[in-house]
Design an enzyme around this catalytic site. Structure first.
Site, PDB file in Angstrom:
ATOM      1  N   GLU A 123       0.884  -1.183   0.000  1.00  0.00           N
ATOM      2  CA  GLU A 123       0.000   0.000   0.000  1.00  0.00           C
ATOM      3  C   GLU A 123       0.908   1.215   0.000  1.00  0.00           C
ATOM      4  O   GLU A 123       1.356   1.661   1.047  1.00  0.00           O
ATOM      5  CB  GLU A 123      -0.890   0.003   1.250  1.00  0.00           C
ATOM      6  CG  GLU A 123      -1.791  -1.200   1.396  1.00  0.00           C
ATOM      7  CD  GLU A 123      -2.981  -1.174   0.450  1.00  0.00           C
ATOM      8  OE1 GLU A 123      -3.130  -0.191  -0.304  1.00  0.00           O
ATOM      9  OE2 GLU A 123      -3.752  -2.144   0.457  1.00  0.00           O
ATOM     10  N   CYS A 175      -2.317   9.169   2.023  1.00  0.00           N
ATOM     11  CA  CYS A 175      -1.969   8.543   0.740  1.00  0.00           C
ATOM     12  C   CYS A 175      -3.008   8.928  -0.304  1.00  0.00           C
ATOM     13  O   CYS A 175      -2.711   8.981  -1.493  1.00  0.00           O
ATOM     14  CB  CYS A 175      -1.901   7.035   0.906  1.00  0.00           C
ATOM     15  SG  CYS A 175      -3.324   6.344   1.720  1.00  0.00           S
TER      16      CYS A 175
HETATM   17  P1  NAD Z   1       8.112   5.354   4.738  1.00  0.00           P
HETATM   18  O1  NAD Z   1       8.188   4.569   3.481  1.00  0.00           O
HETATM   19  O2  NAD Z   1       9.197   6.294   5.058  1.00  0.00           O
HETATM   20  O3  NAD Z   1       8.004   4.349   5.996  1.00  0.00           O
HETATM   21  C1  NAD Z   1       6.959   3.411   6.103  1.00  0.00           C
HETATM   22  C2  NAD Z   1       7.408   2.243   6.954  1.00  0.00           C
HETATM   23  O4  NAD Z   1       8.383   1.472   6.241  1.00  0.00           O
HETATM   24  C3  NAD Z   1       8.070   2.647   8.273  1.00  0.00           C
HETATM   25  O5  NAD Z   1       7.630   1.760   9.282  1.00  0.00           O
HETATM   26  C4  NAD Z   1       9.547   2.442   7.973  1.00  0.00           C
HETATM   27  O6  NAD Z   1      10.325   2.228   9.129  1.00  0.00           O
HETATM   28  C5  NAD Z   1       9.474   1.196   7.090  1.00  0.00           C
HETATM   29  N1  NAD Z   1      10.651   0.931   6.250  1.00  0.00           N
HETATM   30  C6  NAD Z   1      11.422   1.825   5.599  1.00  0.00           C
HETATM   31  N2  NAD Z   1      12.378   1.179   4.906  1.00  0.00           N
HETATM   32  C7  NAD Z   1      12.203  -0.150   5.103  1.00  0.00           C
HETATM   33  C8  NAD Z   1      12.869  -1.329   4.654  1.00  0.00           C
HETATM   34  N3  NAD Z   1      13.940  -1.276   3.853  1.00  0.00           N
HETATM   35  N4  NAD Z   1      12.410  -2.533   5.048  1.00  0.00           N
HETATM   36  C9  NAD Z   1      11.326  -2.610   5.853  1.00  0.00           C
HETATM   37  N5  NAD Z   1      10.661  -1.531   6.324  1.00  0.00           N
HETATM   38  C10 NAD Z   1      11.093  -0.316   5.950  1.00  0.00           C
HETATM   39  O7  NAD Z   1       6.690   6.109   4.704  1.00  0.00           O
HETATM   40  P2  NAD Z   1       6.115   7.235   5.694  1.00  0.00           P
HETATM   41  O8  NAD Z   1       6.835   8.511   5.454  1.00  0.00           O
HETATM   42  O9  NAD Z   1       6.022   6.701   7.086  1.00  0.00           O
HETATM   43  O10 NAD Z   1       4.612   7.369   5.157  1.00  0.00           O
HETATM   44  C11 NAD Z   1       4.237   8.151   4.073  1.00  0.00           C
HETATM   45  C12 NAD Z   1       4.109   7.296   2.821  1.00  0.00           C
HETATM   46  O11 NAD Z   1       3.206   6.226   3.038  1.00  0.00           O
HETATM   47  C13 NAD Z   1       3.503   8.081   1.655  1.00  0.00           C
HETATM   48  O12 NAD Z   1       4.182   7.716   0.474  1.00  0.00           O
HETATM   49  C14 NAD Z   1       2.056   7.603   1.609  1.00  0.00           C
HETATM   50  O13 NAD Z   1       1.432   7.740   0.365  1.00  0.00           O
HETATM   51  C15 NAD Z   1       2.226   6.171   2.001  1.00  0.00           C
HETATM   52  N6  NAD Z   1       0.975   5.608   2.512  1.00  0.00           N
HETATM   53  C16 NAD Z   1       0.267   4.766   1.694  1.00  0.00           C
HETATM   54  C17 NAD Z   1      -0.950   4.259   2.126  1.00  0.00           C
HETATM   55  C18 NAD Z   1      -1.766   3.354   1.240  1.00  0.00           C
HETATM   56  O14 NAD Z   1      -2.650   2.704   1.756  1.00  0.00           O
HETATM   57  N7  NAD Z   1      -1.504   3.290  -0.051  1.00  0.00           N
HETATM   58  C19 NAD Z   1      -1.441   4.591   3.404  1.00  0.00           C
HETATM   59  C20 NAD Z   1      -0.684   5.430   4.211  1.00  0.00           C
HETATM   60  C21 NAD Z   1       0.523   5.941   3.753  1.00  0.00           C
END
Ligand code: NAD
Length: 507
Positions: free
Chosen positions: A259, A293
């Site tokens: 997502e 998102c």
């Molecule tokens: P992010 O990608 O920085 O982090 C999200 C999660 O991924 C965190 O828990 C982080 O620690 C983890 N993570 C990062 N690198 C990783 C790796 N290599 N392996 C495993 N885990 C890892 O995102 P954010 O800044 O917290 O959130 C914003 C983003 O999330 C935006 O792009 C938004 O569109 C997206 N989002 C999407 C949805 C959806 O349902 N499509 C919902 C909410 C947020």
């Protein structure tokens, strides 16, 4: 802030739960309120060692849980939903304090967790398969669904409670265990959700089904994605993160629900109801400070109404109350941190360098008193000459790009010409355009709405998006099937052994 006590948050906390809270061996981090910059509480992150303990406990609990009849599993989820109802206000305040969402949206997020719990309770009596006509005499065929194992949940900062609940409530009734790695930017909410829900399972020794290991993506996140004991990883966050996770889990042929980022547009045609469109754009682009998102990032507007809509939007933006997210009158709170403010400034610079015209906003705001240390911005509207590179990227901030088009076909082509495919909307009173937007030649997104905005989905539908949004589906409809494995069985109740396709073998 005594409400924090009521959801089990202390000045200093462990970030690891495996049926009980255990000592975490990682760095101690402080969670700060984006509204004030002030410290809320401290929390010690887990390491790969505690991850191992948590996943082992979750797997052991799963081996017993899978034998519990699904409606009884549903009864545990029902009681979790009741506890969430009792603590809705405190949890909503914590979401608001830690993620900076306005309090109304903080409450809404907890309500979403309650709604999905209710949905999962009903689902626990409807995990049905099929019976299929066999081509062989005196044979029966059926399809059944079985639990998968430990489901890894990686969540983003902006939905620190609901995204876990979407996964956890469904996974639990499906007979799975859950191991949660929340965003370090919103980890206190993860602790609080676990504190509220897990005691229901602890009563019968099942607490480890709701494992929690706070940590960085690079250590705990990486351990989770590489782990063969985790057959499904549901990851919510940026497309950058989703590509990494998808590659690692794919290399071990595990499953993912991804997502990821969106770049959602509202199309407004000349025949639209502009009052409704205006309200939807405002909520979509400014609500949650553009940090959903599903936030509206592009406004694709037909020439005949472009000038009027722009004027009305600029006026409406000026009335938005920006400030403390816990104040009931505030409509827009802060961005999550200083990095997000800087990213917004960079995007605006790139857009203007490419010929974009800022119609209003875009600056950093310094508020008074306690709020002086917060990460506030003035929401921005930019008219773009074309859909240039910067418009095709997701900037997680309240920037709305306005793009003018001559008619429906041009709008549709522009709409689909971005890498992301999460949410989309059209405002029109022409039924043909509305239906074309929803048809196979229309929107290429996972969510497509008519005469309502891009954000604020209900839990009853499957939620997710296409292309670089990752293709995953969560929440309602038949999303539960992703959390189970399918078995096709054939039963021979006769005395012969006929082979399929009429094959004779040594007869
Ligand atoms: P992010 O990608 O920085 O982090 C999200 C999660 O991924 C965190 O828990 C982080 O620690 C983890 N993570 C990062 N690198 C990783 C790796 N290599 N392996 C495993 N885990 C890892 O995102 P954010 O800044 O917290 O959130 C914003 C983003 O999330 C935006 O792009 C938004 O569109 C997206 N989002 C999407 C949805 C959806 O349902 N499509 C919902 C909410 C947020």
């Amino acid at each position: 802030m005594e409400f924090l006590d009521r959801v089990g948050i202390k000045p200093s906390n462990s970030g690891v739960y495996c049926g009980r809270w255990i000592e975490a061996g990682g760095d101690e981090i402080a969670s700060h309120s984006p509204a004030t910059g002030g410290e809320i509480a401290k929390l010690r992150l887990g390491t790969v060692a505690e991850y191992e303990t948590t996943v082992a406990a979750a797997h052991a609990a799963f081996l017993r849980w899978r034998e519990v009849p699904a409606p009884r599993r549903g009864d545990y989820v029902r009681r979790m939903g009741e506890r969430l109802r009792e603590r809705k206000e405190e949890l909503g305040r914590l979401v608001s304090l830690e993620a900076g969402k306005i309090i109304e949206e903080g409450r809404g997020e907890v309500q979403e967790a309650i709604d999905i719990a209710d949905f999962a309770v009903g689902l626990s009596r409807q995990l049905y398969g099929l019976t299929i006509a066999s081509e062989r005499p005196q044979h029966a065929m059926r399809e059944t669904w079985h639990p998968l194992g430990v489901v890894g949940v990686i969540s983003a900062f902006n939905f620190p409670a609901a995204v876990w609940a979407w996964n956890a409530m469904i996974a639990l009734v499906c007979g799975d265990a859950v191991l949660w790695k929340p965003s370090p930017k919103a980890a206190l909410t993860a602790l609080a959700m676990t504190n509220v829900c897990a005691p229901v399972l602890e009563e019968d020794g099942f607490g480890a089904l709701l494992g929690l290991c706070c940590g960085e993506g690079s250590d705990v996140g990486a351990a989770l994605t590489h782990d063969r004991r985790v057959p499904l990883v549901s990851a919510t966050g940026s497309t950058r993160m989703g590509k990494l996770v998808g590659e690692v889990v794919g290399a071990r042929l595990g499953r993912t629900i991804l997502e990821l980022g969106g770049n959602n547009a509202i199309i407004v045609l000349d025949d639209a109801d502009l009052d409704m469109a205006l309200r939807a754009i405002l909520f979509g682009a400014v609500g949650t400070a553009g940090q959903r998102c599903t936030s509206t990032r592009r406004l694709i507007v037909q020439s005949g109404v472009r000038a009027e809509l722009e004027r009305r939007l600029v006026d409406a933006y000026a009335t938005i109350a920006i400030g403390d997210p816990l104040d009931e009158d505030t409509l827009m709170g802060p961005l999550i941190d200083a990095g997000a403010v800087a990213d917004m400034q960079t995007a605006i610079e790139r857009a203007t360098a490419a010929g974009g015209e800022v119609l209003r906003g875009g600056g950093r705001l310094t508020l008074e008193g306690d709020l002086a240390g917060g990460h506030y911005v003035d929401p921005c509207i930019i008219r773009m000459p074309q859909q240039l590179d910067i418009v095709c990227e997701e900037t997680f901030a309240p920037i709305l790009y306005i793009l003018e088009v001559s008619g429906f076909d041009a709008a549709m082509a522009m709409h689909n010409a971005v890498p992301q495919g999460l949410s989309s909307a059209i405002f029109t009173s022409n039924i043909s355009h509305a239906e074309r937007f929803l048809s196979a030649i229309g929107s290429d997104c996972g969510i497509a709405n008519v005469n309502l905005g891009t954000s604020g989905a209900e839990i009853g539908g499957a939620f997710g998006g296409e292309k670089e949004t990752g293709g995953g589906r969560e929440s309602g409809s038949d999303s539960w099937k992703a959390y189970m494995r399918r078995m096709t069985s054939t039963i021979n109740w006769g005395n012969e052994l006929p082979l399929a396709q009429g094959i004779k073998f040594g007869d």
